[in-house]
Design a protein around this motif. Structure first.
Motif, mmCIF file in Angstrom:
data_model
loop_
_atom_site.group_PDB
_atom_site.id
_atom_site.type_symbol
_atom_site.label_atom_id
_atom_site.label_comp_id
_atom_site.label_asym_id
_atom_site.label_seq_id
_atom_site.Cartn_x
_atom_site.Cartn_y
_atom_site.Cartn_z
ATOM 1 N N CYS A 21 0.861 -1.177 0.000
ATOM 2 C CA CYS A 21 0.000 0.000 0.000
ATOM 3 C C CYS A 21 0.902 1.233 0.000
ATOM 4 O O CYS A 21 1.486 1.587 1.026
ATOM 5 C CB CYS A 21 -0.915 0.004 1.218
ATOM 6 S SG CYS A 21 -2.028 1.429 1.263
ATOM 7 N N PRO A 54 -7.320 0.492 2.401
ATOM 8 C CA PRO A 54 -7.444 -0.515 3.462
ATOM 9 C C PRO A 54 -7.917 0.099 4.771
ATOM 10 O O PRO A 54 -7.718 1.291 5.026
ATOM 11 C CB PRO A 54 -6.025 -1.071 3.599
ATOM 12 C CG PRO A 54 -5.137 -0.040 2.997
ATOM 13 C CD PRO A 54 -5.932 0.641 1.940
ATOM 14 N N ARG A 55 -8.533 -0.727 5.601
ATOM 15 C CA ARG A 55 -9.098 -0.280 6.874
ATOM 16 C C ARG A 55 -8.057 0.412 7.756
ATOM 17 O O ARG A 55 -8.368 1.331 8.522
ATOM 18 C CB ARG A 55 -9.693 -1.495 7.609
ATOM 19 C CG ARG A 55 -10.153 -1.227 9.044
ATOM 20 C CD ARG A 55 -11.214 -0.149 9.116
ATOM 21 N NE ARG A 55 -11.445 0.287 10.473
ATOM 22 C CZ ARG A 55 -12.539 -0.005 11.173
ATOM 23 N NH1 ARG A 55 -13.484 -0.745 10.633
ATOM 24 N NH2 ARG A 55 -12.682 0.450 12.395
ATOM 25 N N LYS A 56 -6.809 0.009 7.623
ATOM 26 C CA LYS A 56 -5.743 0.570 8.460
ATOM 27 C C LYS A 56 -5.643 2.089 8.318
ATOM 28 O O LYS A 56 -5.258 2.785 9.269
ATOM 29 C CB LYS A 56 -4.408 -0.077 8.087
ATOM 30 C CG LYS A 56 -3.261 0.308 9.008
ATOM 31 C CD LYS A 56 -1.984 -0.445 8.665
ATOM 32 C CE LYS A 56 -0.869 -0.082 9.631
ATOM 33 N NZ LYS A 56 0.391 -0.803 9.335
ATOM 34 N N LYS A 58 -8.064 4.276 8.028
ATOM 35 C CA LYS A 58 -9.020 4.894 8.953
ATOM 36 C C LYS A 58 -8.492 4.850 10.375
ATOM 37 O O LYS A 58 -8.562 5.839 11.121
ATOM 38 C CB LYS A 58 -10.366 4.186 8.867
ATOM 39 C CG LYS A 58 -11.418 4.794 9.785
ATOM 40 C CD LYS A 58 -12.775 4.115 9.605
ATOM 41 C CE LYS A 58 -13.817 4.775 10.509
ATOM 42 N NZ LYS A 58 -15.156 4.158 10.343
ATOM 43 N N GLU A 72 -13.783 1.397 2.785
ATOM 44 C CA GLU A 72 -12.988 0.181 2.586
ATOM 45 C C GLU A 72 -12.774 -0.076 1.097
ATOM 46 O O GLU A 72 -13.701 0.026 0.288
ATOM 47 C CB GLU A 72 -13.707 -1.015 3.213
ATOM 48 C CG GLU A 72 -12.898 -2.283 3.279
ATOM 49 C CD GLU A 72 -11.917 -2.322 4.438
ATOM 50 O OE1 GLU A 72 -10.976 -3.120 4.369
ATOM 51 O OE2 GLU A 72 -12.101 -1.555 5.399
ATOM 52 N N GLU A 73 -11.552 -0.428 0.730
ATOM 53 C CA GLU A 73 -11.199 -0.619 -0.669
ATOM 54 C C GLU A 73 -11.855 -1.845 -1.297
ATOM 55 O O GLU A 73 -12.266 -2.776 -0.613
ATOM 56 C CB GLU A 73 -9.677 -0.760 -0.797
ATOM 57 C CG GLU A 73 -9.135 -2.039 -0.157
ATOM 58 C CD GLU A 73 -7.627 -2.150 -0.238
ATOM 59 O OE1 GLU A 73 -7.046 -1.658 -1.212
ATOM 60 O OE2 GLU A 73 -7.030 -2.741 0.690
ATOM 61 N N ASP A 74 -11.892 -1.831 -2.649
ATOM 62 C CA ASP A 74 -12.292 -2.984 -3.443
ATOM 63 C C ASP A 74 -11.013 -3.568 -4.056
ATOM 64 O O ASP A 74 -9.930 -3.392 -3.505
ATOM 65 C CB ASP A 74 -13.314 -2.579 -4.506
ATOM 66 C CG ASP A 74 -14.251 -3.724 -4.879
ATOM 67 O OD1 ASP A 74 -13.741 -4.822 -5.182
ATOM 68 O OD2 ASP A 74 -15.478 -3.532 -4.876
ATOM 69 N N ASN A 80 -12.517 0.927 -6.897
ATOM 70 C CA ASN A 80 -12.395 1.849 -5.765
ATOM 71 C C ASN A 80 -13.021 3.202 -6.099
ATOM 72 O O ASN A 80 -13.663 3.831 -5.243
ATOM 73 C CB ASN A 80 -10.923 2.025 -5.398
ATOM 74 C CG ASN A 80 -10.355 0.809 -4.678
ATOM 75 O OD1 ASN A 80 -11.098 -0.052 -4.215
ATOM 76 N ND2 ASN A 80 -9.037 0.725 -4.594
ATOM 77 N N LYS A 83 -16.721 2.837 -5.878
ATOM 78 C CA LYS A 83 -17.152 2.746 -4.481
ATOM 79 C C LYS A 83 -17.180 4.134 -3.830
ATOM 80 O O LYS A 83 -18.082 4.464 -3.057
ATOM 81 C CB LYS A 83 -16.208 1.807 -3.726
ATOM 82 C CG LYS A 83 -16.855 1.099 -2.566
ATOM 83 C CD LYS A 83 -16.022 -0.046 -2.044
ATOM 84 C CE LYS A 83 -16.766 -0.747 -0.909
ATOM 85 N NZ LYS A 83 -15.966 -1.822 -0.294
#
Length: 249
Positions: A21, A54-56, A58, A72-74, A80, A83
């Motif tokens: 990432c 990714p959730r990280k 946030k 949250e990513e796709d 993305n 979304k």
């Protein structure tokens, strides 16, 4: 005002590597995405700000950046983007930025937004002339294409009218895959464009007209005088040079 979506998804082809990432690469004691968030949050023309990744992200940044919303990513850039648009559920135009722009500034963002809004176009894409890049960031390597007006590189941003996104999705996905290859992109848009590009007879206006016709929208290229909008980090060598320039600042 426009809304902003920062695309900060993981690279599914680099699972387990330090660059899975890019948003979370550390550059001079800041995460890469923080340079982008600082600039977008300082823009005069941005309303809502959404990060798709990714959730990280946030967990790390929601306290430091209370204006920013996290999704949250796709599994791909285009998914993305979709979304993010669906999450915003708004008719305002959207500024898309990638998360790997360590030199980006609010001034560069504001200039792009202001010039884009003036055109009334559905899709606006920034391009930067090679000499401007070379003058300020001579060691950063970019992909260039030559047209009648000069030699340009593309920025890592786009402004779109969200209402046209779904009907442009399929071709846009293919163009994103080929974004580092001007010849492949020209081939996708049409053989005439490819021929003009190869013979150096292509103009910015002809590209705009062809893209507008293919996508059934109004598309405009925005010549930016801010090279920061196109200086992304793709390779280890880019990372090394980016650290050098940030240390100089």
């Amino acid at each position: 005002m426009v809304n902003a979506i920062i695309l900060a998804g993981s690279d599914k082809n680099k699972s387990g590597t330090p660059y899975e990432c890019k948003a979370l690469i550390k550059l001079n004691n800041k995460f890469m995405i923080e340079y982008v968030l600082d600039a977008v949050c300082s823009s005069r023309h941005v309303s809502r700000i959404v990060v798709v990744g990714p959730r990280k992200l946030k967990d790390l940044f929601e306290t430091k950046y209370p204006r920013v919303e996290f999704v949250e990513e796709d599994t791909s850039i285009m998914k993305n983007a979709k979304k993010g648009i669906e999450y915003l559920n708004d008719t305002k135009k959207i500024l898309f930025l990638t998360s790997d722009l360590p030199f980006i500034t609010a001034e560069a963002i504001d200039h792009f937004i202001e010039e884009s809004i003036k055109t009334g176009a559905d899709i606006c894409y920034p391009i930067v002339e090679k000499s401007i890049n070379d003058e300020k960031y001579p060691q950063m390597k970019r992909t260039y294409g030559t047209v009648k007006e000069g030699t340009f590189t593309g920025g890592n941003a786009i402004i779109i009218n969200p209402s046209i996104f779904d009907r442009c999705y399929s071709l846009a996905e293919k163009l994103v895959e080929k974004r580092k290859n001007p010849i492949a992109m020209a081939r996708l848009i049409g053989p005439t464009l490819l021929l003009l590009f190869l013979t150096k007879k292509l103009s910015i206006q002809k590209v705009e007209k062809r893209v507008s016709k293919v996508f059934k929208v109004k598309a405009k290229a925005i010549i930016s005088t801010y090279p920061e909008i196109g200086q992304d980090v793709d390779k280890d060598s880019d990372l090394t040079v980016a650290k050098f320039y940030l240390e100089k600042k």
